[in-house]
Design an enzyme around this catalytic site. Structure first.
Site, short mmCIF file in Angstrom:
data_model
loop_
_atom_site.label_atom_id
_atom_site.label_comp_id
_atom_site.label_asym_id
_atom_site.label_seq_id
_atom_site.Cartn_x
_atom_site.Cartn_y
_atom_site.Cartn_z
N ARG A 199 81.47 66.91 50.70
CA ARG A 199 81.29 65.72 51.56
C ARG A 199 81.31 64.45 50.72
NH1 ARG A 199 76.67 64.15 56.08
NH2 ARG A 199 75.16 64.62 54.45
N ASP A 481 66.34 62.19 54.34
CA ASP A 481 67.50 61.66 53.64
C ASP A 481 67.94 60.37 54.31
OD1 ASP A 481 68.69 62.46 56.01
OD2 ASP A 481 69.93 64.03 55.11
#
Length: 589
Positions: A199, A481
């Protein structure tokens, strides 16, 4: 006169000295273009290596890899700017017109045509029930443990779970190269290890340490280019990639750009068309209205779509947060995947994917299992994760992610008990109809003092983590996150903006209240901080958080704000932000 040939000029003696002055002078790679013996201006500049990564830097930034990066970035630089301008234009139109998104009339023939499908995914992607999520590969220990795990895949994360310091990016990409070329001890061969779902950063992120044609490099092209150059062929040879996650895609035009990048890259590297496969994360409400078009643009390269909860929910605040009708209630009490707007989004994603032969994946379980498997708390957490993931399985998802490696096997067992076969592509959901009203229906509910405090804490601690060189942290039994930081700071901004009343005592969420609660948080955190530097960093993080949530206009992404902030950049330049393996918090692997 146009310059056609690139000559890369290197000074190969940089291991001879370690003085900072010498390194800076030597490590700026000069990429000069020449025509008929005449030198043109420097067209690529690269910062010197972070201390301690000289060998990794030399491995990644070879003349050939820099030539490839220069071509890739210069080819698509202008189109990247165009899609970013398109985002601004669409937002301005929504604000000025008061319109709401809808399924596009101009692309209705694509949606009405039942014939087209995406290409079938390779064998190793057909059964990916449980991936490890949020894995920043600069954390070598966790990366190795994930490679040794029974997971079917790993989300190798340069985005939400990663802090993109120069040190982290180089260390992370080099660790991926080591994994692909089987250079870690006691780790399965790449053809047998969990498949790597790479990613890269999203389009809003820039790489400050490389300039091409006088412009900072788009972060995703830096990440994607290095990963493909060094790993693409090897992964393809072993039927294990190259596979990607694409973050923060907002429209089919962005999917079209990625498809062009894939085609160009495959041609340059001698890979067959369709070798690259990508799962698009539908993390924006506008993209939810263009899911079929996104699959259509990536037909040859699609590995499906992914749905999450917090980035997607935060996008409502970004796109419509100034509108009272889109006031999002306390996420800790009133927002979950069972609510109409989120359940409709997941249902539509599954239906869309399976109708077109694409895989549909769910979000990440962020909860951490307590270490004692016999404890009541362990059973409660496992039951909570199980209930939520069974909702996704019943909706028809083909897989999802977990952070805690100890959740891999229990979640794989869920798929074994409740599904048949490698995936659920046969679940076409023909009875389902999702309308714009379904996708835009805000849940009812208010704001609690607990929810406000929690959002402030997550926002401050995330910024503190970034200033420490970490992209995620652990708080109250789960991993946090940039996705949870986005929704946290978004809600605080929106509640202040609309002067929302608390359910608890009818106080208004105001600047004064948020500042006071932030000060209280600082007192609590300072009491358990063991160094002056840690306390100073926490107070800096609190100041930055308040700056974000008190702005008149909503900052689009907290990561963009941080990545452009002088405090974060200067801490890198001073060598203060390095995520060394020994520095990473490990309450839970």
């Amino acid at each position: 006169m146009m310059c056609r040939t690139l000559n890369f000029t290197y000074k190969q003696t940089y291991f001879c000295s370690v003085s900072s002055e010498y390194i800076i002078k030597v490590h700026f790679c000069e990429v000069k273009r020449r025509l008929n013996g005449m030198s043109c201006p420097v067209s690529m500049e690269l910062s010197p290596p972070p201390p301690g990564l000289e060998a990794e830097y030399a491995t990644l930034f070879t003349p050939d890899s820099l030539h490839f990066l220069h071509e890739l970035i210069s080819t698509f630089n202008e189109e990247v700017d165009q899609i970013l301008r398109l985002r601004v234009s669409r937002k301005a139109h929504l604000d000025l017109s008061g319109d709401l998104p809808n399924f596009l009339e101009s692309t209705s023939p694509i949606r009405r045509d039942p014939a087209w499908k995406v290409l079938p995914v390779p064998r190793r992607l057909q059964k990916r029930h449980v991936d490890v999520g949020d894995l920043a590969p600069c954390d070598t220990q966790r990366f190795i443990k994930a490679l040794q795990s029974p997971a079917q895949g790993i989300q190798v994360d340069f985005d939400d779970g990663n802090c993109p310091t120069y040190y982290n990016q180089i260390h992370s990409i080099h660790n991926v190269v080591k994994a692909v070329y089987s250079r870690f001890h006691d780790v399965p061969h790449i053809s047998q290890a969990p498949v790597l779902m790479l990613r890269p950063r999203a389009w809003n992120m820039m790489e400050h340490n490389m300039m091409v044609e006088g412009k900072e490099t788009p972060g995703p092209l830096f990440d994607f280019g290095l990963l493909m150059f060094h790993c693409g062929k090897k992964l393809f040879e072993h039927e294990s990639g190259p596979f990607f996650y694409l973050s923060k895609v907002e429209s089919f035009m962005e999917a079209r750009l990625w498809n062009k990048i894939f085609v160009w890259t495959q041609q340059k590297l001698g890979l067959p068309l369709g070798s690259i496969k990508a799962t698009v994360l539908i993390e924006n409400v506008l993209a939810a209205f263009e899911m079929e078009e996104i699959l259509y643009e990536l037909q040859d390269h699609s590995a499906g779509l992914n749905c999450g909860i917090w980035d997607y929910s935060a996008s409502f605040v970004h796109k419509f947060g100034h509108r009272q009708a889109f006031l999002l209630p306390d996420r800790s009490k009133y927002v979950n995947m069972e609510k109409r707007f989120l359940r409709s989004y997941m249902d539509l994603l599954v239906q869309t994917c399976h109708r077109r032969g694409a895989l549909a994946t769910g979000g990440m379980a962020a909860l951490l299992l307590p270490q004692d498997p016999l404890s009541d708390s362990h059973q409660r957490v496992l039951a909570s994760v199980t209930r939520l993931k069974l909702l996704e399985i019943s909706a028809g998802v083909d897989g999802f992610m977990v952070y805690d490696l100890n959740l891999i096997e229990p979640m794989q067992q869920l798929f074994k008990l409740h599904t048949d076969g490698d995936n659920q592509l046969h679940q076409l959901r023909p009875d389902l109809t999702v309308t714009p009203d379904d996708l835009l229906s805000m849940p009812s509910g208010g704001v609690t003092l607990y929810g406000l405090r929690h959002n402030i804490a997550v926002g401050v601690l995330f910024i503190n983590a970034w200033l420490s060189g970490k992209g995620h942290f652990f708080y109250r039994g789960q991993v946090e996150d940039s996705a949870t930081a986005e929704i946290s700071r978004s809600q605080v901004w929106q509640w202040i903006h609309h002067q929302t009343q608390l359910e608890d005592d009818s106080r208004v969420v105001s600047r004064r209240l948020v500042v006071d609660l932030t000060k209280q948080l600082m007192m609590e955190l300072s009491a358990v901080s063991h160094s002056v530097r840690t306390k100073q960093r926490l107070h800096t993080a609190a100041d930055m958080f308040l700056e974000v949530v008190l702005k008149r206009h909503f900052p689009e992404f907290i990561t963009t704000y941080l990545n452009q902030d002088h405090t974060f950049l200067s801490s890198q330049n001073a060598g203060q932000v390095q995520t060394l393996d020994s520095d990473i918090e490990r309450p839970k692997l």
